[in-house]
Design a protein around this motif. Structure first.
Motif, PDB file in Angstrom:
ATOM      1  N   TYR A 163      61.792  21.027  86.151  1.00  0.00           N
ATOM      2  CA  TYR A 163      62.825  21.990  85.739  1.00  0.00           C
ATOM      3  C   TYR A 163      62.710  23.299  86.515  1.00  0.00           C
ATOM      4  CZ  TYR A 163      65.015  25.602  82.902  1.00  0.00           C
ATOM      5  OH  TYR A 163      65.762  26.674  82.485  1.00  0.00           O
ATOM      6  N   LEU A 164      61.500  23.862  86.591  1.00  0.00           N
ATOM      7  CA  LEU A 164      61.324  25.155  87.259  1.00  0.00           C
ATOM      8  C   LEU A 164      61.555  25.056  88.765  1.00  0.00           C
ATOM      9  CD1 LEU A 164      58.329  26.579  85.211  1.00  0.00           C
ATOM     10  CD2 LEU A 164      60.749  27.214  85.034  1.00  0.00           C
ATOM     11  N   THR A 165      61.266  23.919  89.361  1.00  0.00           N
ATOM     12  CA  THR A 165      61.556  23.723  90.788  1.00  0.00           C
ATOM     13  C   THR A 165      63.058  23.800  91.035  1.00  0.00           C
ATOM     14  OG1 THR A 165      59.574  22.394  91.154  1.00  0.00           O
ATOM     15  CG2 THR A 165      61.385  22.100  92.721  1.00  0.00           C
ATOM     16  N   ILE A 166      63.822  23.108  90.208  1.00  0.00           N
ATOM     17  CA  ILE A 166      65.282  23.125  90.341  1.00  0.00           C
ATOM     18  C   ILE A 166      65.823  24.524  90.071  1.00  0.00           C
ATOM     19  CG2 ILE A 166      67.437  22.249  89.350  1.00  0.00           C
ATOM     20  CD1 ILE A 166      65.838  19.595  88.830  1.00  0.00           C
ATOM     21  N   VAL A 207      55.161  17.390  79.000  1.00  0.00           N
ATOM     22  CA  VAL A 207      55.747  18.739  79.017  1.00  0.00           C
ATOM     23  C   VAL A 207      55.498  19.406  80.365  1.00  0.00           C
ATOM     24  CG1 VAL A 207      55.656  21.035  77.967  1.00  0.00           C
ATOM     25  CG2 VAL A 207      55.628  18.999  76.520  1.00  0.00           C
ATOM     26  N   ALA A 208      54.294  19.284  80.902  1.00  0.00           N
ATOM     27  CA  ALA A 208      53.969  19.893  82.197  1.00  0.00           C
ATOM     28  C   ALA A 208      54.818  19.281  83.312  1.00  0.00           C
ATOM     29  CB  ALA A 208      52.492  19.733  82.500  1.00  0.00           C
ATOM     30  N   ASP A 209      54.958  17.969  83.323  1.00  0.00           N
ATOM     31  CA  ASP A 209      55.790  17.314  84.336  1.00  0.00           C
ATOM     32  C   ASP A 209      57.240  17.769  84.227  1.00  0.00           C
ATOM     33  OD1 ASP A 209      53.653  15.915  85.399  1.00  0.00           O
ATOM     34  OD2 ASP A 209      54.116  14.044  84.321  1.00  0.00           O
ATOM     35  N   ASP A 246      66.554  30.432  78.904  1.00  0.00           N
ATOM     36  CA  ASP A 246      65.615  29.820  77.972  1.00  0.00           C
ATOM     37  C   ASP A 246      66.165  28.455  77.601  1.00  0.00           C
ATOM     38  OD1 ASP A 246      63.208  30.366  76.188  1.00  0.00           O
ATOM     39  OD2 ASP A 246      64.704  29.782  74.701  1.00  0.00           O
ATOM     40  N   LEU A 247      65.306  27.469  77.508  1.00  0.00           N
ATOM     41  CA  LEU A 247      65.741  26.118  77.168  1.00  0.00           C
ATOM     42  C   LEU A 247      65.886  25.952  75.659  1.00  0.00           C
ATOM     43  CD1 LEU A 247      63.557  23.977  79.567  1.00  0.00           C
ATOM     44  CD2 LEU A 247      66.026  24.308  79.661  1.00  0.00           C
TER      45      LEU A 247
END
Length: 90
Positions: free
Chosen positions: A39-42, A32-34, A16-17
């Motif tokens: 973040y989720l790709t990494i 936020v979406a970008d 969790d961030l």
């Protein structure tokens, strides 16, 4: 091939961030979406590199399993989960 349900020991990692709610309140949906997409790709790449299986995304949180669906020893699970968590922090 159907497999009957069975019990198995697995290791679960939750990430969790810190401060994400505050960040999302201060910035628009596009920012936020970008950010989340990057973040989720990494995180996906990091999890897969450490033999983890993503169970679900919950906003900025990620639930990851080690030892399912691919079986591994408990020692491997803990080693991979620990290595993954450390890499995620990088």
């Amino acid at each position: 091939m159907d497999t009957k349900p069975h019990s198995r020991d697995v290791t679960v990692l939750f990430s969790d961030l810190s401060g994400f709610t505050r960040l999302s309140e201060r910035h628009g949906a596009e920012v936020v979406a970008d950010f989340l997409n990057d973040y989720l790709t990494i995180m996906n790449e990091t999890i897969f590199a450490n033999q983890g299986t993503i169970d679900k995304f919950i906003g900025d949180a990620i639930m990851v399993m080690f030892g399912a669906p691919v079986e591994m020893s408990l020692q491997e699970q803990v080693h991979n989960a620990t290595r993954c968590a450390m890499a995620m922090q990088q």
